[in-house]
Write an enzyme that holds these catalytic residues in place. Structure first.
Site, mmCIF file in Angstrom:
data_model
loop_
_atom_site.group_PDB
_atom_site.id
_atom_site.type_symbol
_atom_site.label_atom_id
_atom_site.label_comp_id
_atom_site.label_asym_id
_atom_site.label_seq_id
_atom_site.Cartn_x
_atom_site.Cartn_y
_atom_site.Cartn_z
ATOM 1 N N SER A 124 -1.266 6.990 1.821
ATOM 2 C CA SER A 124 -1.186 6.460 2.688
ATOM 3 C C SER A 124 -2.870 7.558 3.110
ATOM 4 O O SER A 124 -3.181 7.728 2.305
ATOM 5 C CB SER A 124 -0.154 6.088 3.664
ATOM 6 O OG SER A 124 -0.972 5.230 4.650
ATOM 7 N N GLU B 296 -2.960 1.084 -3.700
ATOM 8 C CA GLU B 296 -1.923 0.111 -2.802
ATOM 9 C C GLU B 296 -2.122 0.424 -1.635
ATOM 10 O O GLU B 296 -3.223 0.778 -1.635
ATOM 11 C CB GLU B 296 -0.342 1.379 -2.891
ATOM 12 C CG GLU B 296 -0.386 2.779 -2.284
ATOM 13 C CD GLU B 296 -0.162 2.643 -0.836
ATOM 14 O OE1 GLU B 296 0.012 1.447 -0.028
ATOM 15 O OE2 GLU B 296 -1.213 3.135 -0.189
ATOM 16 N N HIS C 280 3.510 2.396 0.235
ATOM 17 C CA HIS C 280 4.694 1.515 1.380
ATOM 18 C C HIS C 280 6.032 0.722 1.590
ATOM 19 O O HIS C 280 6.478 0.588 2.473
ATOM 20 C CB HIS C 280 3.786 0.617 2.434
ATOM 21 C CG HIS C 280 2.241 2.158 2.870
ATOM 22 N ND1 HIS C 280 0.629 2.237 2.522
ATOM 23 C CD2 HIS C 280 2.168 2.208 4.244
ATOM 24 C CE1 HIS C 280 0.803 2.349 2.507
ATOM 25 N NE2 HIS C 280 1.075 3.147 3.981
#
Length: 299
Positions: A110, A203, A267
């Site tokens: 992330s 992602e 996630h």
């Protein structure tokens, strides 16, 4: 040449830091308990539970925790507690020579994408896109899998699903990538490596389709996608129709390269660890992702 990080073994000390947004002790205690149950020790960063708005304390304190973990010879791996936002603020202050001189396993995803890519780019040390500690409930297997991989040479084969193949083929190159928003934010800085010749993984979460389109278009227009050998599209949680997302991303790439969607990393509930800066082979014909060893077995 940067030495490889050393593998984990029973009893090793794992450092925990929060380089981005804040966490509480209650939020990460279940994950710390799992780490200890698997036979490892834990060293919490001095400022692990600091909070200053959307940041886990002051930049200098979060940076100090990072440096202390790499300076401590007893710490064999550094795990990030959570993402959120904050790591890009640290990039121009990180002591990359310190990290290069003390290679060890460094894991996050992330927002931590910014640190992962910068550390690899500036030091040549392999890093690991993988699970963090917050919200581990229901995702315990991710942490177990991560520690299993880090306790070996890091080499693994992962079977792929035929239904997720967008473009068939075989490619070999360095695995690189991470969170699309963070990669986009790093463009034009000196902290992002070249993706030429790489197998690129992407992602994200909570981004509207038009924003995904805008970011991928930015990567294309800046030449960032030139020379990509393969593409792995991971989880795009709460971003809209996944078929549209896969289409937006894949159409920006050389259609001669293998493209695989629906990879279980990001996630979502499943977050398969992916080492960055490590040679891998993406084979959407035989449906295998092979990752080369990247961890020194002696410790």
């Amino acid at each position: 040449m940067t030495p490889a990080p050393k593998c984990l073994k029973q009893g090793d000390l794992i450092g925990i830091i929060a380089p981005a947004s804040p966490v509480t002790a209650e939020e990460i205690k279940p994950a710390i308990d799992i780490i200890k149950q698997l036979g490892f020790s834990v060293l919490e960063g001095e400022h692990l539970y600091d909070a200053q708005g959307y940041l886990a304390g002051r930049d200098e304190d979060r940076l100090n925790d990072l440096h202390k973990m790499f300076r401590n010879n007893d710490v064999k791996a550094v795990l990030c507690a959570r993402g959120g936002y904050g790591t890009p603020r640290l990039l121009d202050k990180v002591d990359y020579d310190l990290i290069k001189g003390n290679p060890k396993l460094f894991i996050g995803y992330s927002d931590v994408t910014a640190l992962l890519l910068a550390v690899f780019h500036k030091t040549g040390m392999a890093v690991c896109h993988g699970p963090m500690l917050r919200n581990i409930e229901g995702r315990e297997d991710n942490l177990n899998n991560l520690l299993k991989i880090l306790s070996s040479g890091g080499e693994f084969n992962l079977g792929l699903e035929a239904d997720n193949v967008i473009n068939r083929g075989t490619a070999r190159g360095r695995l690189l990538g991470g969170n699309l928003s963070l990669i986009s934010a790093l463009l034009g800085t000196s902290y992002i490596p070249s993706f030429k010749g790489s197998i690129l993984f992407l992602e994200d979460r909570g981004e509207a389709l038009y924003r995904i389109d805008r970011m991928v278009t930015q990567l294309k227009l800046t030449g960032t996608l030139d020379g990509i050998k393969g593409l792995i599209i991971g989880e795009f949680l709460n971003c809209g129709d996944i078929d549209e997302i896969n289409g937006i991303i894949s159409e920006s790439f050389n259609q001669d390269c293998p493209v695989y969607a629906g990879f279980p990393a990001g996630h979502g509930k499943e977050n398969q660890p992916l080492p960055f800066g490590v040679e891998a082979e993406l084979d959407t014909e035989s449906l295998i992702l092979h990752v080369d060893p990247f961890i020194e077995l002696s410790n």
